[in-house]
Design a protein around this motif. Structure first.
Motif, mmCIF file in Angstrom:
data_model
loop_
_atom_site.group_PDB
_atom_site.id
_atom_site.type_symbol
_atom_site.label_atom_id
_atom_site.label_comp_id
_atom_site.label_asym_id
_atom_site.label_seq_id
_atom_site.Cartn_x
_atom_site.Cartn_y
_atom_site.Cartn_z
ATOM 1 N N GLN A 38 11.742 71.235 61.400
ATOM 2 C CA GLN A 38 11.800 71.679 60.005
ATOM 3 C C GLN A 38 12.851 72.775 59.832
ATOM 4 O O GLN A 38 13.588 72.789 58.855
ATOM 5 C CB GLN A 38 10.434 72.187 59.541
ATOM 6 N N LEU A 39 12.904 73.691 60.787
ATOM 7 C CA LEU A 39 13.863 74.794 60.700
ATOM 8 C C LEU A 39 15.305 74.287 60.784
ATOM 9 O O LEU A 39 16.153 74.664 59.972
ATOM 10 C CB LEU A 39 13.602 75.825 61.801
ATOM 11 N N THR A 40 15.579 73.414 61.748
ATOM 12 C CA THR A 40 16.943 72.893 61.874
ATOM 13 C C THR A 40 17.297 72.022 60.674
ATOM 14 O O THR A 40 18.454 72.007 60.229
ATOM 15 C CB THR A 40 17.155 72.117 63.189
ATOM 16 N N LEU A 46 20.833 73.426 54.020
ATOM 17 C CA LEU A 46 21.433 74.597 53.382
ATOM 18 C C LEU A 46 22.949 74.614 53.577
ATOM 19 O O LEU A 46 23.708 74.863 52.632
ATOM 20 C CB LEU A 46 20.810 75.885 53.926
ATOM 21 N N LEU A 47 23.391 74.323 54.798
ATOM 22 C CA LEU A 47 24.831 74.288 55.064
ATOM 23 C C LEU A 47 25.522 73.202 54.240
ATOM 24 O O LEU A 47 26.599 73.425 53.684
ATOM 25 C CB LEU A 47 25.099 74.082 56.557
ATOM 26 N N ILE A 48 24.900 72.033 54.161
ATOM 27 C CA ILE A 48 25.490 70.951 53.364
ATOM 28 C C ILE A 48 25.523 71.362 51.892
ATOM 29 O O ILE A 48 26.529 71.169 51.206
ATOM 30 C CB ILE A 48 24.711 69.632 53.560
ATOM 31 N N TYR A 49 24.440 71.960 51.405
ATOM 32 C CA TYR A 49 24.410 72.416 50.013
ATOM 33 C C TYR A 49 25.520 73.436 49.749
ATOM 34 O O TYR A 49 26.220 73.351 48.737
ATOM 35 C CB TYR A 49 23.053 73.026 49.648
ATOM 36 N N LEU A 50 25.680 74.395 50.643
ATOM 37 C CA LEU A 50 26.707 75.421 50.447
ATOM 38 C C LEU A 50 28.110 74.821 50.434
ATOM 39 O O LEU A 50 28.999 75.312 49.753
ATOM 40 C CB LEU A 50 26.604 76.495 51.531
ATOM 41 N N PHE A 51 28.289 73.733 51.194
ATOM 42 C CA PHE A 51 29.597 73.072 51.243
ATOM 43 C C PHE A 51 29.818 72.179 50.016
ATOM 44 O O PHE A 51 30.874 72.192 49.405
ATOM 45 C CB PHE A 51 29.714 72.251 52.532
ATOM 46 N N VAL A 52 28.797 71.400 49.644
ATOM 47 C CA VAL A 52 28.931 70.408 48.577
ATOM 48 C C VAL A 52 28.674 71.018 47.199
ATOM 49 O O VAL A 52 29.365 70.694 46.235
ATOM 50 C CB VAL A 52 27.966 69.217 48.826
ATOM 51 N N LYS A 53 27.666 71.871 47.090
ATOM 52 C CA LYS A 53 27.289 72.521 45.822
ATOM 53 C C LYS A 53 27.164 71.504 44.690
ATOM 54 O O LYS A 53 27.811 71.611 43.661
ATOM 55 C CB LYS A 53 28.281 73.617 45.462
ATOM 56 N N ASP A 54 26.292 70.531 44.881
ATOM 57 C CA ASP A 54 26.155 69.459 43.892
ATOM 58 C C ASP A 54 24.943 69.607 42.981
ATOM 59 O O ASP A 54 24.507 68.654 42.366
ATOM 60 C CB ASP A 54 26.108 68.099 44.591
#
Length: 141
Positions: A38-40, A46-54
């Motif tokens: 769950q943590l990973t 979170l990393l994908i969200y910060l990169f994509v910001k969709d």
């Protein structure tokens, strides 16, 4: 076509995650493996969200609290899948998991659960589900 590709990708990742978690749990325990997973998963999302910001984080206020708790199912999923893999093996576990998913989604589609529109289910859908269940039973012989 894009949906099918993502469905296959998701299915492959579910299987790979289950096998990896079963192996990890042998060393550190099942709930510990679920925690690490769950943590990973959170960090990766979170990393994908910060990169994509969709999306719009402000939209969280519009979502019913029950739906926000959906991620909590992940802990139960991981624990159940790991325990099943250790007990009945990978192939039968994933087969049973898929049948359970189909049965629950069948009910959600039929009754319009979670705000989804109701869908008519007829003989072809019942036959398809019965064939899958039969296939898993034959495979387990």
């Amino acid at each position: 076509m894009r949906g099918i590709i993502f469905a296959f990708l998701g299915g492959a990742c579910i299987t790979l995650q289950g096998v990896a978690n079963a192996r990890i749990s042998e060393d550190i325990g099942t709930w510990q493996a679920a925690t690490v997973t769950q943590l990973t998963g959170f960090v990766m999302a979170l990393l994908i969200y910060l990169f994509v910001k969709d999306g719009d984080l402000g939209g969280f206020r519009k979502v019913k609290p029950l739906y926000l708790a959906g991620g909590a199912f992940g802990a139960v999923i991981i624990y159940s899948e790991v325990t099943a893999i250790q007990t009945i093996g990978v192939t039968f576990t994933i087969s049973a998991l898929l049948i359970a998913q189909l049965c629950v989604t069948f009910l959600i589609d039929t009754f319009g659960g979670f705000g989804r529109p109701k869908s008519k289910m007829g003989a072809p859908q019942f036959i398809g589900l019965a064939l899958m269940i039969g296939g898993v039973l034959v495979m387990k012989l």
